[in-house]
Design a protein around this motif. Structure first.
Motif, PDB file in Angstrom:
ATOM      1  N   GLY A 189      -8.590  -7.591   7.074  1.00  0.00           N
ATOM      2  CA  GLY A 189      -8.321  -7.656   5.432  1.00  0.00           C
ATOM      3  C   GLY A 189      -8.578  -6.218   4.522  1.00  0.00           C
ATOM      4  O   GLY A 189      -8.054  -5.688   3.716  1.00  0.00           O
ATOM      5  N   CYS A 190      -9.933  -5.902   4.918  1.00  0.00           N
ATOM      6  CA  CYS A 190     -10.262  -4.700   4.189  1.00  0.00           C
ATOM      7  C   CYS A 190      -9.623  -3.370   4.651  1.00  0.00           C
ATOM      8  O   CYS A 190      -9.323  -2.631   3.881  1.00  0.00           O
ATOM      9  N   ALA A 191      -9.271  -3.413   5.905  1.00  0.00           N
ATOM     10  CA  ALA A 191      -8.781  -2.108   6.475  1.00  0.00           C
ATOM     11  C   ALA A 191      -7.414  -2.058   5.755  1.00  0.00           C
ATOM     12  O   ALA A 191      -7.123  -0.829   5.285  1.00  0.00           O
ATOM     13  N   PHE A 192      -6.491  -3.127   5.846  1.00  0.00           N
ATOM     14  CA  PHE A 192      -5.172  -3.163   5.222  1.00  0.00           C
ATOM     15  C   PHE A 192      -5.132  -3.064   3.758  1.00  0.00           C
ATOM     16  O   PHE A 192      -4.394  -2.620   2.939  1.00  0.00           O
ATOM     17  N   THR A 193      -6.047  -3.811   3.077  1.00  0.00           N
ATOM     18  CA  THR A 193      -6.237  -3.672   1.625  1.00  0.00           C
ATOM     19  C   THR A 193      -6.334  -2.369   1.129  1.00  0.00           C
ATOM     20  O   THR A 193      -5.762  -1.559   0.082  1.00  0.00           O
ATOM     21  N   ARG A 194      -7.652  -1.710   1.727  1.00  0.00           N
ATOM     22  CA  ARG A 194      -7.831  -0.124   1.365  1.00  0.00           C
ATOM     23  C   ARG A 194      -6.486   0.830   1.718  1.00  0.00           C
ATOM     24  O   ARG A 194      -6.361   1.837   0.962  1.00  0.00           O
ATOM     25  N   PHE A 195      -5.989   0.519   2.804  1.00  0.00           N
ATOM     26  CA  PHE A 195      -4.764   1.471   3.263  1.00  0.00           C
ATOM     27  C   PHE A 195      -3.485   1.528   2.280  1.00  0.00           C
ATOM     28  O   PHE A 195      -3.069   2.397   1.661  1.00  0.00           O
ATOM     29  N   GLN A 196      -3.378   0.051   2.104  1.00  0.00           N
ATOM     30  CA  GLN A 196      -1.997   0.003   1.269  1.00  0.00           C
ATOM     31  C   GLN A 196      -2.341   0.150  -0.245  1.00  0.00           C
ATOM     32  O   GLN A 196      -1.186   0.836  -0.914  1.00  0.00           O
ATOM     33  N   THR A 197      -3.454  -0.086  -0.670  1.00  0.00           N
ATOM     34  CA  THR A 197      -3.842   0.397  -2.203  1.00  0.00           C
ATOM     35  C   THR A 197      -3.761   1.701  -2.264  1.00  0.00           C
ATOM     36  O   THR A 197      -3.212   2.327  -3.259  1.00  0.00           O
ATOM     37  N   LYS A 198      -4.423   2.329  -1.359  1.00  0.00           N
ATOM     38  CA  LYS A 198      -4.340   3.984  -1.704  1.00  0.00           C
ATOM     39  C   LYS A 198      -2.782   4.509  -1.305  1.00  0.00           C
ATOM     40  O   LYS A 198      -2.414   5.507  -2.055  1.00  0.00           O
ATOM     41  N   TYR A 199      -2.256   3.750  -0.599  1.00  0.00           N
ATOM     42  CA  TYR A 199      -0.690   4.529  -0.120  1.00  0.00           C
ATOM     43  C   TYR A 199       0.156   4.152  -1.004  1.00  0.00           C
ATOM     44  O   TYR A 199       0.983   4.985  -1.590  1.00  0.00           O
ATOM     45  N   PHE A 200       0.294   2.891  -1.797  1.00  0.00           N
ATOM     46  CA  PHE A 200       1.332   2.487  -2.708  1.00  0.00           C
ATOM     47  C   PHE A 200       0.834   3.090  -4.064  1.00  0.00           C
ATOM     48  O   PHE A 200       1.855   3.384  -5.017  1.00  0.00           O
ATOM     49  N   GLY A 202       0.709   5.405  -7.069  1.00  0.00           N
ATOM     50  CA  GLY A 202       1.192   6.536  -7.524  1.00  0.00           C
ATOM     51  C   GLY A 202       2.702   6.507  -6.959  1.00  0.00           C
ATOM     52  O   GLY A 202       3.473   7.652  -7.248  1.00  0.00           O
ATOM     53  N   LYS A 203       3.072   5.664  -6.118  1.00  0.00           N
ATOM     54  CA  LYS A 203       4.338   5.836  -5.619  1.00  0.00           C
ATOM     55  C   LYS A 203       5.550   5.286  -6.305  1.00  0.00           C
ATOM     56  O   LYS A 203       6.664   5.405  -6.221  1.00  0.00           O
ATOM     57  N   TYR A 204       4.767   4.260  -7.150  1.00  0.00           N
ATOM     58  CA  TYR A 204       5.786   3.358  -7.949  1.00  0.00           C
ATOM     59  C   TYR A 204       5.297   3.198  -9.443  1.00  0.00           C
ATOM     60  O   TYR A 204       4.049   2.873  -9.699  1.00  0.00           O
ATOM     61  N   GLY A 205       6.093   3.573 -10.157  1.00  0.00           N
ATOM     62  CA  GLY A 205       5.616   3.657 -11.557  1.00  0.00           C
ATOM     63  C   GLY A 205       5.379   2.606 -12.214  1.00  0.00           C
ATOM     64  O   GLY A 205       4.325   2.406 -13.198  1.00  0.00           O
ATOM     65  N   ASP A 206       6.066   1.214 -11.824  1.00  0.00           N
ATOM     66  CA  ASP A 206       5.680  -0.065 -12.415  1.00  0.00           C
ATOM     67  C   ASP A 206       4.698  -0.760 -11.798  1.00  0.00           C
ATOM     68  O   ASP A 206       4.463  -1.863 -11.912  1.00  0.00           O
TER      69      ASP A 206
END
Length: 233
Positions: A189-200, A202-206
């Motif tokens: 949970g923590c690994a994927f939450t941190r990864f996808q939070t950082k990854y996504f 700034g990539k989508y304006g909304d």
């Protein structure tokens, strides 16, 4: 007389069980944490007269978390959380002082009867309670058994009384399976939450979110909901 400490999973459950076993002839007061009551009555146990103390926890006593720097997002690669990051057990709700409460109520008791829910989570909480109370209970003599597990499926007079007459032992293997599940949930949970939070971000304006959470249970469940919504549409 000897004293039997009995512990349920929730305050309301403890009160119901105590009322049934004492036939309503009990006294009650709030414990030091203000959340759990203690119900006292006299009766017989193992063929001898005893004092009973019935109380409860509020779910899990302990929770699992990472140590030190591994709780800081900017200092750790999420991949490290899978294997390198050490974990520790700590109180699930420090404000409840549950460990201290259990130790106060368990001090000087001779037996403990665990009335936690009859599932794997309940079995795990059994051993959280034992970790707190066994060090402060009276020592057993001549190998006398002091730890008992009550198993019940409903809060009826018949089921509760039958459970009291057929006490068994807590299952350590089931408790360990919950420890494993907790560690998997934490690491994944923590690994994927941190990864996808950082990854996504700034990539989508909304995408207006500071946290994009991932969970081994919640994510498949969300998938079921989305799939059903798509079918309805």
């Amino acid at each position: 007389m000897k004293t039997v400490l009995m512990v349920a999973e929730k305050p309301s459950l403890a009160q119901s069980i105590a009322k049934i076993l004492s036939r309503g002839n009990m006294s009650s007061h709030k414990g030091l944490n203000g959340a759990c009551s203690v119900h006292k009555y006299t009766g017989t146990f193992a063929g001898q007269p005893v004092h009973f103390k019935m109380t409860s926890v509020c779910g899990h006593v302990m929770t699992l978390d990472f140590l030190g720097k591994y709780n800081k997002w900017d200092k750790v690669d999420p991949a490290e959380l899978f294997s390198q990051a050490p974990t520790e057990k700590k109180e699930a709700n420090p404000k409840l002082n549950m460990v201290k409460f259990l130790q106060v109520e368990g001090r000087g008791c001779d037996y403990v009867v665990l009335w936690l829910d009859c599932d794997k989570e309940g079995e795990n909480i059994c051993f959280e309670v034992l970790d707190a109370v066994l060090p402060v209970m009276n020592n057993a003599h001549n190998g006398e058994k002091t730890v008992f597990r009550a198993r019940f499926s409903s809060i009826t007079d018949t089921d509760i009384c039958n459970a009291m007459t057929r006490l068994s032992e807590p299952d350590h293997n089931e408790a360990l399976s919950v420890d494993a599940r907790q560690e998997l949930d934490l690491r994944i949970g923590c690994a994927f939450t941190r990864f996808q939070t950082k990854y996504f971000q700034g990539k989508y304006g909304d995408l207006d979110s500071s946290l994009i959470s991932f969970g081994p249970c919640q994510t498949p469940t969300l998938g079921f909901c989305v799939e059903r919504h798509d079918k309805i549409q």
